[in-house]
Design a protein around this motif. Structure first.
Motif, short mmCIF file in Angstrom:
data_model
loop_
_atom_site.label_atom_id
_atom_site.label_comp_id
_atom_site.label_asym_id
_atom_site.label_seq_id
_atom_site.Cartn_x
_atom_site.Cartn_y
_atom_site.Cartn_z
N THR A 145 -4.42 -4.25 4.80
CA THR A 145 -5.19 -4.09 3.56
C THR A 145 -5.62 -2.64 3.48
N LYS B 22 -0.61 -6.13 -4.83
CA LYS B 22 0.35 -6.39 -3.74
C LYS B 22 1.39 -5.28 -3.63
N THR B 23 1.68 -4.89 -2.39
CA THR B 23 2.85 -4.07 -2.10
C THR B 23 3.68 -4.86 -1.11
N ASP C 264 1.49 -6.23 7.22
CA ASP C 264 0.36 -7.05 6.78
C ASP C 264 -0.98 -6.34 6.93
N THR D 282 -4.51 -14.91 -7.15
CA THR D 282 -3.26 -14.24 -6.81
C THR D 282 -2.99 -13.01 -7.67
N ALA E 294 4.97 -3.99 -5.94
CA ALA E 294 5.20 -5.11 -5.04
C ALA E 294 6.50 -4.94 -4.24
N ASN F 107 -6.67 -6.78 -5.30
CA ASN F 107 -5.61 -7.74 -5.03
C ASN F 107 -4.26 -7.28 -5.56
N LYS G 294 -3.91 -8.70 6.01
CA LYS G 294 -3.97 -8.82 4.55
C LYS G 294 -5.20 -9.66 4.20
N THR H 175 -2.00 -5.48 0.94
CA THR H 175 -2.82 -5.81 -0.22
C THR H 175 -3.72 -4.60 -0.43
#
Length: 193
Positions: free
Chosen positions: A95, A176-177, A93, A36, A58, A174, A134, A181
């Motif tokens: 990447t 996160k926003t 969602d 994570t 994030a 990895n 993601k 991802t």
């Protein structure tokens, strides 16, 4: 309380704990954290607090989050030139494989200037860096993913060492926003033209 009631309560508690353990639902905490948290050598350059920190990014959609990271300023300029800020910020969602400034610097200046001034080609290249789902690190082990541009990119690796299209290394992964991802990479990906 009767002894019979206490026994029944104890059995229910033990049964309630045994089921998640037997199904593997109570994994060791260190392993869960590994998957994570951001990872990679370039993660150490991310500010510890503020808008450009992991916690700050994030809270923001991906294009806004990238604009707060000084190592991604060339990418952010390219995204603005292509008119993709709203597209990326409003996507759900996704990447993003985000090339660093150093990745763009590997491209000869004349070639880079040419691409930056050709909106159609720039859009094709930038959207090739975006996947419509993601992706967690374990999905990158041996993957092939359709990009927003329309063709596929491939990923390979394990642990904290991944490559995209067998050439670009993930240097901070990895991240996160609020809607994406991000895997920060050391080379610009080129779709087949």
């Amino acid at each position: 309380m009767s002894v019979h009631h206490l026994r029944r309560t104890a059995v229910a508690v033990v049964a309630g704990l045994a089921l998640p353990v037997s199904l593997g639902l109570l994994a060791p905490m260190a392993h869960a954290g590994d998957m994570t948290e951001p990872f990679g050598p370039a993660c150490s350059t991310v500010p510890k607090d503020g808008a450009g920190s992991f916690s700050g990014m994030a809270d923001d959609p991906v294009a806004t989050a990238a604009s707060n990271n000084p190592a991604l300023s060339t990418l952010v300029s390219a995204v603005k030139k292509a008119g993709l800020v709203d597209t990326l910020n409003n996507a759900k969602d996704i990447t993003v494989f985000a090339p660093t400034n150093d990745a763009f610097a590997k491209i000869p200046k004349a070639d880079l200037d040419k691409v930056l001034n050709d909106k159609a080609q720039l859009t094709k290249i930038l959207t090739y860096h975006v996947v419509g789902e993601k992706l967690a690190p374990d999905q990158l082990t041996k993957g092939s993913f359709k990009t927003m541009e329309g063709s596929n990119l491939t990923t390979s690796g394990s642990g904290e060492s991944y490559k995209v299209n067998d050439s670009a290394k993930v240097v901070c992964g990895n991240v996160k926003t609020s809607n994406a991802t991000v895997y920060i990479i050391d080379s610009v990906l080129m779709p087949t033209m």
